[in-house]
Design a protein around this motif. Structure first.
Motif, mmCIF file in Angstrom:
data_model
loop_
_atom_site.group_PDB
_atom_site.id
_atom_site.type_symbol
_atom_site.label_atom_id
_atom_site.label_comp_id
_atom_site.label_asym_id
_atom_site.label_seq_id
_atom_site.Cartn_x
_atom_site.Cartn_y
_atom_site.Cartn_z
ATOM 1 N N LYS A 92 0.841 -1.203 0.000
ATOM 2 C CA LYS A 92 0.000 0.000 0.000
ATOM 3 C C LYS A 92 0.871 1.245 0.000
ATOM 4 O O LYS A 92 0.595 2.204 -0.735
ATOM 5 C CB LYS A 92 -0.942 -0.001 1.202
ATOM 6 C CG LYS A 92 -1.856 1.222 1.243
ATOM 7 C CD LYS A 92 -2.731 1.243 2.455
ATOM 8 C CE LYS A 92 -3.650 2.428 2.552
ATOM 9 N NZ LYS A 92 -3.321 3.642 1.904
ATOM 10 N N TRP A 93 1.918 1.252 0.801
ATOM 11 C CA TRP A 93 2.829 2.398 0.855
ATOM 12 C C TRP A 93 3.431 2.639 -0.528
ATOM 13 O O TRP A 93 3.491 3.775 -0.990
ATOM 14 C CB TRP A 93 3.911 2.145 1.911
ATOM 15 C CG TRP A 93 4.867 3.270 2.078
ATOM 16 C CD1 TRP A 93 4.733 4.353 2.896
ATOM 17 C CD2 TRP A 93 6.114 3.442 1.400
ATOM 18 N NE1 TRP A 93 5.819 5.189 2.767
ATOM 19 C CE2 TRP A 93 6.688 4.647 1.853
ATOM 20 C CE3 TRP A 93 6.806 2.685 0.452
ATOM 21 C CZ2 TRP A 93 7.907 5.112 1.399
ATOM 22 C CZ3 TRP A 93 8.026 3.149 -0.005
ATOM 23 C CH2 TRP A 93 8.566 4.348 0.463
ATOM 24 N N CYS A 94 3.874 1.572 -1.190
ATOM 25 C CA CYS A 94 4.455 1.705 -2.535
ATOM 26 C C CYS A 94 3.423 2.239 -3.524
ATOM 27 O O CYS A 94 3.738 3.111 -4.348
ATOM 28 C CB CYS A 94 4.998 0.357 -3.020
ATOM 29 S SG CYS A 94 6.514 -0.158 -2.210
ATOM 30 N N LYS A 95 2.206 1.737 -3.439
ATOM 31 C CA LYS A 95 1.146 2.193 -4.343
ATOM 32 C C LYS A 95 0.858 3.673 -4.114
ATOM 33 O O LYS A 95 0.735 4.442 -5.070
ATOM 34 C CB LYS A 95 -0.126 1.368 -4.130
ATOM 35 C CG LYS A 95 -1.222 1.704 -5.098
ATOM 36 C CD LYS A 95 -2.438 0.837 -4.899
ATOM 37 C CE LYS A 95 -3.503 1.241 -5.910
ATOM 38 N NZ LYS A 95 -4.798 0.698 -5.612
ATOM 39 N N ASP A 96 0.771 4.085 -2.857
ATOM 40 C CA ASP A 96 0.514 5.491 -2.538
ATOM 41 C C ASP A 96 1.620 6.411 -3.052
ATOM 42 O O ASP A 96 1.371 7.557 -3.413
ATOM 43 C CB ASP A 96 0.367 5.689 -1.025
ATOM 44 C CG ASP A 96 -0.899 5.068 -0.469
ATOM 45 O OD1 ASP A 96 -1.801 4.696 -1.260
ATOM 46 O OD2 ASP A 96 -0.985 4.936 0.776
ATOM 47 N N LYS A 97 2.848 5.903 -3.085
ATOM 48 C CA LYS A 97 4.003 6.696 -3.544
ATOM 49 C C LYS A 97 4.293 6.479 -5.029
ATOM 50 O O LYS A 97 5.234 7.060 -5.565
ATOM 51 C CB LYS A 97 5.258 6.314 -2.746
ATOM 52 C CG LYS A 97 5.129 6.490 -1.260
ATOM 53 C CD LYS A 97 5.573 7.844 -0.859
ATOM 54 C CE LYS A 97 5.531 7.956 0.663
ATOM 55 N NZ LYS A 97 5.940 9.256 1.118
ATOM 56 N N ASP A 98 3.525 5.600 -5.655
ATOM 57 C CA ASP A 98 3.724 5.244 -7.059
ATOM 58 C C ASP A 98 5.140 4.712 -7.294
ATOM 59 O O ASP A 98 5.846 5.136 -8.209
ATOM 60 C CB ASP A 98 3.431 6.440 -7.967
ATOM 61 C CG ASP A 98 3.233 6.022 -9.416
ATOM 62 O OD1 ASP A 98 2.810 4.876 -9.655
ATOM 63 O OD2 ASP A 98 3.528 6.837 -10.313
ATOM 64 N N LEU A 99 5.542 3.780 -6.425
ATOM 65 C CA LEU A 99 6.870 3.173 -6.505
ATOM 66 C C LEU A 99 6.763 1.672 -6.739
ATOM 67 O O LEU A 99 5.859 1.025 -6.214
ATOM 68 C CB LEU A 99 7.628 3.398 -5.190
ATOM 69 C CG LEU A 99 7.973 4.830 -4.820
ATOM 70 C CD1 LEU A 99 8.510 4.885 -3.394
ATOM 71 C CD2 LEU A 99 8.985 5.397 -5.792
ATOM 72 N N ALA A 105 12.621 1.496 -3.083
ATOM 73 C CA ALA A 105 11.435 1.781 -2.266
ATOM 74 C C ALA A 105 11.651 1.338 -0.823
ATOM 75 O O ALA A 105 11.274 2.056 0.113
ATOM 76 C CB ALA A 105 10.212 1.088 -2.854
ATOM 77 N N GLN A 108 13.864 3.866 0.803
ATOM 78 C CA GLN A 108 13.147 5.121 1.041
ATOM 79 C C GLN A 108 12.225 4.996 2.257
ATOM 80 O O GLN A 108 12.174 5.895 3.098
ATOM 81 C CB GLN A 108 12.337 5.518 -0.192
ATOM 82 C CG GLN A 108 11.669 6.874 -0.049
ATOM 83 C CD GLN A 108 10.980 7.316 -1.328
ATOM 84 O OE1 GLN A 108 11.380 6.951 -2.432
ATOM 85 N NE2 GLN A 108 9.933 8.111 -1.188
ATOM 86 N N LEU A 109 11.538 3.869 2.362
ATOM 87 C CA LEU A 109 10.672 3.638 3.520
ATOM 88 C C LEU A 109 11.510 3.630 4.800
ATOM 89 O O LEU A 109 11.133 4.248 5.796
ATOM 90 C CB LEU A 109 9.914 2.319 3.384
ATOM 91 C CG LEU A 109 9.079 1.911 4.594
ATOM 92 C CD1 LEU A 109 7.953 2.907 4.850
ATOM 93 C CD2 LEU A 109 8.526 0.510 4.413
ATOM 94 N N GLU A 112 12.442 7.161 5.766
ATOM 95 C CA GLU A 112 11.295 7.904 6.293
ATOM 96 C C GLU A 112 10.951 7.481 7.719
ATOM 97 O O GLU A 112 10.700 8.321 8.588
ATOM 98 C CB GLU A 112 10.079 7.731 5.384
ATOM 99 C CG GLU A 112 10.180 8.504 4.096
ATOM 100 C CD GLU A 112 8.932 8.386 3.230
ATOM 101 O OE1 GLU A 112 7.851 8.033 3.755
ATOM 102 O OE2 GLU A 112 9.037 8.652 2.023
#
Length: 121
Positions: A92-99, A105, A108-109, A112
Motif C-alpha cells: 500500500k505504501w508503494c502504491k501510494d508513492k507510485d513506486l 522503495a 526510502q521507507l 522515512e
C-alpha cells in the motif's frame, strides 16, 4: 623575489603546516536506517518484490549478511534503526508513492521511518 612576496610565501607555508599539524575533527556518529525482515514474512515478501533476485535465497543467508552490516555500522560508531518491511503495509505504501516494490522503495521507507523515529526522540 621581493621581500613582500617572500613574507606571503612564508605565511602560506606556515598556514599549510598548521593545518597538517591539527588532528582531523572527530567524526560525529549518526543514525543508520536498515531494512529488516521477519523470518515469518520472508517468503511472502520475496514473492512480491520486483527485485527478489537481488536478495539472498534464504532468510538465514540474508540475516547473516544483514547482521554483518549492522555490526560494521555500529563498529564505526553509528546507531542502527531496524525498519521492518511488513507484507501488508508495504504494498500500500508503494502504491501510494507510485513506486515499484524494489530496493529503492525499501530504502526510502526505511529512511522515512528512521527520520520519524529520530525526530520524535
Amino acid at each position: 623575489m621581493s621581500q613582500r612576496k617572500f613574507k606571503r610565501a612564508q605565511q602560506k607555508t606556515k598556514k599549510c603546516s598548521e593545518k597538517e599539524a591539527q588532528p582531523a575533527p572527530e567524526r560525529q556518529s549518526s543514525v543508520q536506517a536498515m531494512v529488516w525482515y521477519r523470518e515469518e514474512d520472508w517468503e511472502t515478501l520475496i514473492a512480491m518484490f520486483a527485485d527478489a533476485e537481488m536478495l539472498p535465497r534464504t532468510y538465514e543467508a540474508w540475516l547473516e549478511r544483514a547482521q554483518e552490516m549492522q555490526e560494521k555500522v555500529q563498529a564505526d560508531g553509528d546507531a542502527v534503526i531496524k525498519v521492518y518491511i511488513d507484507p501488508i503495509t508495504f504494498p500500500k505504501w508503494c502504491k501510494d508513492k507510485d513506486l515499484p516494490m524494489n530496493a529503492e522503495a525499501r530504502a526510502q521507507l526505511a529512511i522515512e521511518v528512521a527520520q520519524a523515529q529520530t525526530f520524535s526522540l
